[in-house]
Write a protein that holds these residues in place. Structure first.
Motif, PDB file in Angstrom:
ATOM      1  N   ASP A  57       0.818  -1.219   0.000  1.00 27.10           N
ATOM      2  CA  ASP A  57       0.000   0.000   0.000  1.00 27.10           C
ATOM      3  C   ASP A  57       0.848   1.263   0.000  1.00 27.10           C
ATOM      4  OD1 ASP A  57      -2.496   1.225  -0.184  1.00 27.10           O
ATOM      5  OD2 ASP A  57      -2.614   1.579   1.967  1.00 27.10           O
ATOM      6  N   ALA A  58       1.968   1.240  -0.719  1.00 26.22           N
ATOM      7  CA  ALA A  58       2.816   2.439  -0.841  1.00 26.22           C
ATOM      8  C   ALA A  58       2.182   3.421  -1.821  1.00 26.22           C
ATOM      9  CB  ALA A  58       4.204   2.042  -1.321  1.00 26.22           C
ATOM     10  N   ARG A  59       1.966   4.645  -1.334  1.00 25.02           N
ATOM     11  CA  ARG A  59       1.348   5.678  -2.176  1.00 25.02           C
ATOM     12  C   ARG A  59       2.092   7.007  -2.061  1.00 25.02           C
ATOM     13  NH1 ARG A  59      -5.150   4.635  -1.114  1.00 25.02           N
ATOM     14  NH2 ARG A  59      -5.076   2.345  -1.287  1.00 25.02           N
ATOM     15  N   GLY A  60       3.369   6.947  -1.848  1.00 23.15           N
ATOM     16  CA  GLY A  60       4.171   8.162  -1.791  1.00 23.15           C
ATOM     17  C   GLY A  60       4.262   8.797  -0.427  1.00 23.15           C
ATOM     18  N   ARG A  61       3.623   8.206   0.589  1.00 22.51           N
ATOM     19  CA  ARG A  61       3.644   8.813   1.926  1.00 22.51           C
ATOM     20  C   ARG A  61       4.876   8.411   2.727  1.00 22.51           C
ATOM     21  NH1 ARG A  61      -2.008   6.032   2.753  1.00 22.51           N
ATOM     22  NH2 ARG A  61      -0.640   4.461   1.812  1.00 22.51           N
ATOM     23  N   LYS A  62       5.584   7.377   2.260  1.00 19.07           N
ATOM     24  CA  LYS A  62       6.845   6.923   2.850  1.00 19.07           C
ATOM     25  C   LYS A  62       6.680   6.473   4.296  1.00 19.07           C
ATOM     26  CE  LYS A  62       8.886   7.854  -1.006  1.00 19.07           C
ATOM     27  NZ  LYS A  62       9.244   6.778  -1.955  1.00 19.07           N
ATOM     28  N   TYR A  63       5.612   5.707   4.565  1.00 18.57           N
ATOM     29  CA  TYR A  63       5.525   5.047   5.864  1.00 18.57           C
ATOM     30  C   TYR A  63       6.643   3.996   5.936  1.00 18.57           C
ATOM     31  CZ  TYR A  63       0.803   6.991   6.400  1.00 18.57           C
ATOM     32  OH  TYR A  63      -0.287   7.822   6.525  1.00 18.57           O
ATOM     33  N   GLN A  64       7.347   3.952   7.039  1.00 18.42           N
ATOM     34  CA  GLN A  64       8.494   3.066   7.143  1.00 18.42           C
ATOM     35  C   GLN A  64       8.123   1.590   6.976  1.00 18.42           C
ATOM     36  OE1 GLN A  64      11.252   4.580   7.198  1.00 18.42           O
ATOM     37  NE2 GLN A  64      12.860   3.147   7.797  1.00 18.42           N
ATOM     38  N   VAL A  65       6.917   1.221   7.411  1.00 14.13           N
ATOM     39  CA  VAL A  65       6.523  -0.189   7.326  1.00 14.13           C
ATOM     40  C   VAL A  65       6.399  -0.667   5.885  1.00 14.13           C
ATOM     41  CG1 VAL A  65       5.331  -0.182   9.544  1.00 14.13           C
ATOM     42  CG2 VAL A  65       4.071   0.412   7.460  1.00 14.13           C
ATOM     43  N   GLU A  66       6.251   0.246   4.935  1.00 16.14           N
ATOM     44  CA  GLU A  66       6.091  -0.141   3.535  1.00 16.14           C
ATOM     45  C   GLU A  66       7.307  -0.877   2.986  1.00 16.14           C
ATOM     46  OE1 GLU A  66       3.546   3.964   2.604  1.00 16.14           O
ATOM     47  OE2 GLU A  66       5.445   3.571   1.593  1.00 16.14           O
ATOM     48  N   THR A  67       8.455  -0.675   3.591  1.00 15.65           N
ATOM     49  CA  THR A  67       9.688  -1.220   3.027  1.00 15.65           C
ATOM     50  C   THR A  67       9.962  -2.659   3.436  1.00 15.65           C
ATOM     51  OG1 THR A  67      11.064  -0.444   4.872  1.00 15.65           O
ATOM     52  CG2 THR A  67      10.693   1.088   3.055  1.00 15.65           C
ATOM     53  N   LEU A  68       9.281  -3.177   4.468  1.00 18.01           N
ATOM     54  CA  LEU A  68       9.758  -4.406   5.100  1.00 18.01           C
ATOM     55  C   LEU A  68       8.911  -5.664   4.961  1.00 18.01           C
ATOM     56  CD1 LEU A  68      11.270  -3.062   8.448  1.00 18.01           C
ATOM     57  CD2 LEU A  68      12.320  -3.290   6.208  1.00 18.01           C
ATOM     58  N   PRO A  69       7.711  -5.666   4.396  1.00 16.05           N
ATOM     59  CA  PRO A  69       6.968  -6.940   4.344  1.00 16.05           C
ATOM     60  C   PRO A  69       7.581  -7.922   3.353  1.00 16.05           C
ATOM     61  CG  PRO A  69       5.758  -5.232   3.186  1.00 16.05           C
ATOM     62  CD  PRO A  69       6.931  -4.555   3.818  1.00 16.05           C
ATOM     63  N   GLY A  70       7.127  -9.174   3.467  1.00 16.28           N
ATOM     64  CA  GLY A  70       7.508 -10.130   2.437  1.00 16.28           C
ATOM     65  C   GLY A  70       7.974 -11.476   2.918  1.00 16.28           C
ATOM     66  N   GLY A  71       7.758 -11.847   4.183  1.00 20.43           N
ATOM     67  CA  GLY A  71       8.183 -13.156   4.654  1.00 20.43           C
ATOM     68  C   GLY A  71       7.329 -14.279   4.100  1.00 20.43           C
ATOM     69  N   LEU A  72       7.950 -15.455   3.941  1.00 18.49           N
ATOM     70  CA  LEU A  72       7.259 -16.654   3.453  1.00 18.49           C
ATOM     71  C   LEU A  72       7.506 -17.810   4.406  1.00 18.49           C
ATOM     72  CD1 LEU A  72       9.084 -15.942   0.291  1.00 18.49           C
ATOM     73  CD2 LEU A  72       6.758 -16.616  -0.110  1.00 18.49           C
ATOM     74  N   GLY A  73       6.682 -18.844   4.271  1.00 14.81           N
ATOM     75  CA  GLY A  73       6.876 -20.036   5.075  1.00 14.81           C
ATOM     76  C   GLY A  73       6.584 -21.292   4.284  1.00 14.81           C
ATOM     77  N   VAL A  74       7.486 -22.263   4.354  1.00 19.26           N
ATOM     78  CA  VAL A  74       7.235 -23.583   3.788  1.00 19.26           C
ATOM     79  C   VAL A  74       6.619 -24.436   4.879  1.00 19.26           C
ATOM     80  CG1 VAL A  74       8.254 -25.647   2.777  1.00 19.26           C
ATOM     81  CG2 VAL A  74       9.148 -23.392   2.157  1.00 19.26           C
ATOM     82  N   ILE A  75       5.467 -25.034   4.594  1.00 22.29           N
ATOM     83  CA  ILE A  75       4.739 -25.804   5.593  1.00 22.29           C
ATOM     84  C   ILE A  75       4.052 -26.980   4.914  1.00 22.29           C
ATOM     85  CG2 ILE A  75       2.795 -24.187   5.344  1.00 22.29           C
ATOM     86  CD1 ILE A  75       1.977 -24.917   8.209  1.00 22.29           C
ATOM     87  N   ASP A  76       4.197 -28.164   5.478  1.00 22.18           N
ATOM     88  CA  ASP A  76       3.438 -29.317   4.999  1.00 22.18           C
ATOM     89  C   ASP A  76       2.162 -29.387   5.845  1.00 22.18           C
ATOM     90  OD1 ASP A  76       2.482 -31.651   3.967  1.00 22.18           O
ATOM     91  OD2 ASP A  76       4.020 -32.941   4.861  1.00 22.18           O
ATOM     92  N   PHE A  77       1.203 -28.518   5.540  1.00 21.12           N
ATOM     93  CA  PHE A  77       0.041 -28.355   6.424  1.00 21.12           C
ATOM     94  C   PHE A  77      -0.891 -29.561   6.385  1.00 21.12           C
ATOM     95  CE2 PHE A  77      -2.057 -27.144   2.534  1.00 21.12           C
ATOM     96  CZ  PHE A  77      -3.403 -27.400   2.742  1.00 21.12           C
ATOM     97  N   ASP A  78      -0.882 -30.314   5.268  1.00 14.58           N
ATOM     98  CA  ASP A  78      -1.794 -31.452   5.165  1.00 14.58           C
ATOM     99  C   ASP A  78      -1.094 -32.785   5.411  1.00 14.58           C
ATOM    100  OD1 ASP A  78      -0.272 -31.394   2.887  1.00 14.58           O
ATOM    101  OD2 ASP A  78      -1.945 -31.293   1.475  1.00 14.58           O
ATOM    102  N   GLY A  79       0.200 -32.740   5.751  1.00 17.38           N
ATOM    103  CA  GLY A  79       0.914 -33.950   6.142  1.00 17.38           C
ATOM    104  C   GLY A  79       1.093 -34.983   5.063  1.00 17.38           C
ATOM    105  N   ASP A  80       1.094 -34.560   3.785  1.00 14.35           N
ATOM    106  CA  ASP A  80       1.245 -35.537   2.699  1.00 14.35           C
ATOM    107  C   ASP A  80       2.697 -35.710   2.264  1.00 14.35           C
ATOM    108  OD1 ASP A  80       1.707 -33.159   1.402  1.00 14.35           O
ATOM    109  OD2 ASP A  80       0.261 -33.481  -0.222  1.00 14.35           O
ATOM    110  N   GLY A  81       3.612 -34.996   2.948  1.00 10.82           N
ATOM    111  CA  GLY A  81       5.026 -35.120   2.621  1.00 10.82           C
ATOM    112  C   GLY A  81       5.493 -34.215   1.514  1.00 10.82           C
TER     113      GLY A  81
END
Length: 562
Positions: A57-81
Motif C-alpha cells: 500500500d505504498a502511495r508516496g507517503r513513505k511510511y516506514q513499514v512499507e519497506t519491510l513486508p515479504g516473509g514466506l513459510g514452507v509448511i506441509d500443512f496437510d501432512g502428505d510429505g
C-alpha cells in the motif's frame, strides 16, 4: 585490529590464502580445478498457479513499514510429505487492516504435479493486520505444523487442526498484546527453538522499532516527489522477546527472566544453529544499523555473546543494514558459519566459525566482500543448489525504493570460495524487483532444491532448480525428522552425513534469511557419492546412527522412544 587486518586482505588478496593459518581451502583451490556443474533456475510461478502479489500500500507517503513486508513459510500443512507455501501480506495504511482480498495472506497447497492451489479461505488464513514474517513448527506436538505470523502491532498464532483448517489461538495461547514492552510492537520475524530442551518449541520474536502510523519524520524533501524513507537511526529500537512453551497450549513471556530487555536492536533476520557444538542451539539476530546479537545457551538460559564471539559488527568494526541471515558450513570444516546480507556499498558479511562459539571475519577469504559490493540483499540462504556437497548462496536482491530494484543473485561455492554465477543460471533470472523474502524446498521432490521469492508490489517468483544431475553425477539425500522425546518437529537436531570422504553437518531449523521459514527437511548434496553414513544428535541428547544409506532418496526418521 580487525579493521586493519581486513583492509590488508582487501588490498593484497593473495594474503588471504597464505597468511592465515589453517586455511586449507584456499590451498585446495590452488591445487584442483572444480568440475563444471552450472546451476540452472527456471521461473515457473505463473504456470504453477502461484498468483500471489505482495502488497504494501505504498502511495508516496513513505511510511516506514512499507519497506519491510515479504516473509514466506514452507509448511506441509496437510501432512502428505509435499511442501506447501504460505505467504504473508501487507494491509491498508494507515489503518493496518486487510481491507480487501488483495491484502490477504495466502496458503498454497502443493498438488504434487508441479502446480499449487490457493486454499486460503478454506484454511481460514486470510489473516489480520500488516503481516511481516512467519515461523513454522509443531508447537503442541500433535503431528501438524502450525503457523506464527509476526506483524506490525499484532502477532498471530494459528493452530493446525489437522483437517485442512487452522484456528486463531493467539489470545488463548497468551500471545496477544505487547507483553513486557508495554506498547504495541512492530515484529519483523520469529523462530521456534527449544532453548531448554524440554521437548516443546519455545518462541523467539525479533522486534524492529517504535513506530506509529502518521508519525514518520519527513526525510528527503517536503514534496511527495522528493520524500524518501528515513534512515533507521530516526526510530527508537525495540527489545527482542522470548516466550516459554508451557506444554498446555499456552506460553509465558520470560524475556526479563532471560535478561533480554537490554537486547535492543531493530531486529530483522534470524538464524538458528548449534554453533558452539555443545548440544544447545543458539540464535543469531541480524540488526538494521545496530550491532548484531548472538544468543548462546550456556546451560542457564540465553546469554548475549555477539561482541565476544566476533559477530556484533562487520570486519571494519561497523554496523551495516543487516537484513537476512543464515547459518551454514561455508568452508567445509563441519562448523556452521554465518552469512548476513546488507545494502549496496556495505557488502554482505561472512563470519567463519572458529570453534567454541567464536567467529572470524571471512568476507575476504570467501570472496564475498568484493562480489557483493554493488548489490542490495534481503532474504538469503546457504543451500546446495548443484548437489556438489558445498553450500551455495542465494540472495533476494532489491533496495528500499523503486529506483533500487535489482535481480536476485546466486553465488556458487567452490570449496569455500564464492563465484558469482548469476548471469549463467537462466535467461529469465536477471529480472529486477524489490525482492524481500526467499524460502527453499524441493517442491517437486526431484532431489534439487527450489526457491520461492517475494517482491514488493510484484508477482511471486518460483525458481525451479533444473541443474544437471549428470556429467558428472550429482547425488543427494533428504531426511525428515520426527521427535519423540525431543520436539516433534526435530528443531535443533544435528544431522551428520559422511559421503565421498567429506563430512557435512546441518542443524534442523527452518528459520532462514529474512522473516521466513524454509522446509524443515534436511538436504545433503553428495556429488558422485552413492552411499552415506548418517548420524543424528537429537535435542534430547540421544544419538541415533542410521548406518550406511543409499543416495537419491528421502528418509523419514523417528527418534527412538528409549
Amino acid at each position: 585490529m580487525i579493521a586493519n587486518r581486513r583492509s590488508l586482505l582487501r588490498a593484497v588478496p593473495w594474503l588471504a590464502g597464505s597468511a592465515i593459518p589453517g586455511n586449507r581451502l584456499w590451498r585446495a583451490l590452488a591445487e584442483t580445478t572444480p568440475l563444471p556443474s552450472p546451476i540452472r533456475l527456471v521461473d515457473g510461478a505463473a504456470s504453477a498457479g502461484l498468483s500471489f502479489v505482495l502488497r504494501n500500500d505504498a502511495r508516496g507517503r513513505k511510511y516506514q513499514v512499507e519497506t519491510l513486508p515479504g516473509g514466506l513459510g514452507v509448511i506441509d500443512f496437510d501432512g502428505d510429505g509435499w511442501p506447501d507455501l504460505f505467504c504473508t501480506n501487507g494491509a491498508s495504511l494507515p489503518s493496518l487492516t486487510k481491507s480487501a482480498p488483495e491484502y490477504w495472506n495466502r496458503l498454497y497447497r502443493n498438488n504434487r504435479d508441479g502446480t499449487f492451489s490457493d486454499v486460503t479461505a478454506k484454511a481460514g488464513l486470510q489473516g489480520e493486520g500488516y503481516s511481516m514474517g512467519v515461523a513454522v513448527g509443531d508447537y503442541n506436538n500433535d503431528g501438524h505444523e502450525d503457523l506464527f505470523v509476526a506483524g506490525v502491532h499484532a502477532n498471530y498464532l494459528y493452530r493446525n487442526n489437522g483437517n485442512g483448517m487452522f484456528s486463531d489461538v493467539t489470545r488463548k495461547a497468551g500471545l496477544a498484546g505487547p507483553g513486557s514492552l508495554g506498547r504495541p510492537a512492530w515484529s519483523v520475524g520469529a523462530c521456534w527453538i527449544d532453548y531448554d530442551n524440554d521437548g516443546l518449541l519455545d518462541l523467539f520474536i525479533s522486534n524492529y522499532c517504535d513506530w506509529e502510523a502518521g508519525s514518520d519524520p519527513i526525510c528527503g524533501g517536503m514534496t511527495e516527489q522528493t520524500r524518501a524513507y528515513c534512515h533507521p537511526d530516526r526510530y527508537r529500537a525495540e527489545p527482542m522477546q522470548l516466550y516459554h512453551n508451557n506444554g498446555d497450549g499456552t506460553f509465558t513471556e520470560i524475556t526479563r527472566k532471560q535478561g533480554l530487555p537490554d537486547l535492543l536492536g531493530k531486529g530483522m533476520g534470524l538464524a538458528v544453529a548449534d554453533f558452539a557444538d555443545d548440544g544447545r542451539p543458539g540464535i543469531f539476530v541480524a540488526n538494521d544499523n545496530a550491532r548484531n546479537l548472538l544468543l548462546r545457551d550456556l546451560g542457564k538460559g540465553f546469554e548475549e555473546t555477539g561482541v565476544d564471539a566476533g559477530v556484533a559488527y562487520n570486519g571494519d568494526g561497523r554496523n551495516i543494514s543487516g537484513m537476512g541471515a543464515d547459518f551454514g558450513d561455508i568452508d567445509g570444516d563441519g562448523r556452521p558459519d554465518i552469512v548476513m546480507t546488507g545494502l549496496k556499498n556495505e557488502t554482505y558479511e561472512v563470519f567463519l566459525n572458529q570453534g567454541k562459539g567464536t567467529f572470524d571475519d571471512g568476507s575476504v577469504r570467501t570472496g564475498l566482500l568484493n562480489l557483493s559490493r554493488r548489490w542490495n540483499g534481503w532474504g538469503c540462504g546457504l543451500v546446495d543448489l548443484d548437489n556438489d556437497g558445498w553450500l551455495d548462496l542465494f540472495i533476494a536482491g532489491g533496495g528500499l525504493d523503486t529506483e533500487d530494484a535489482q535481480s536476485n543473485r546466486v553465488f556458487r561455492n567452490l570449496g569455500g570460495h564464492f563465484e558469482d554465477v548469476t548471469g549463467e543460471v537462466g535467461s529469465t533470472f536477471n529480472q529486477a524487483a524489490l525482492h524481500r523474502g526467499v524460502v527453499f524446498a524441493d517442491f517437486d521432490r526431484d532431489g534439487r532444491l527450489d526457491a520461492a521469492v517475494t517482491a514488493l508490489n510484484a508477482p511471486i517468483e518460483l525458481w525451479w532448480n533444473r541443474t544437471s544431475r549428470e556429467n558428472p553425477p550429482r547425488h543427494w539425500l533428504q531426511l525428515r525428522l520426527t521427535g519423540r522425546r525431543s520436539n516433534r518437529s526435530g528443531v535443533g537436531a544435528e544431522v551428520r552425513c559422511r559421503a565421498g570422504g567429506r563430512l557435512q553437518v546441518r542443524t534442523v531449523s527452518g528459520s532462514v534469511g529474512y522473516a521466513s521459514t524454509s522446509d524443515l527437511t534436511v538436504h545433503f548434496g553428495m556429488a558422485e557419492a552413492t552411499r552415506a553414513a548418517v548420524e543424528i544428535r537429537w535435542p534430547s541428547g540421544h544419538t541415533q546412527s542410521l548406518g550406511e544409506v543409499a543416495a537419491d532418496q528421502r528418509l523419514n526418521v523417528e527418534e527412538p522412544e528409549n
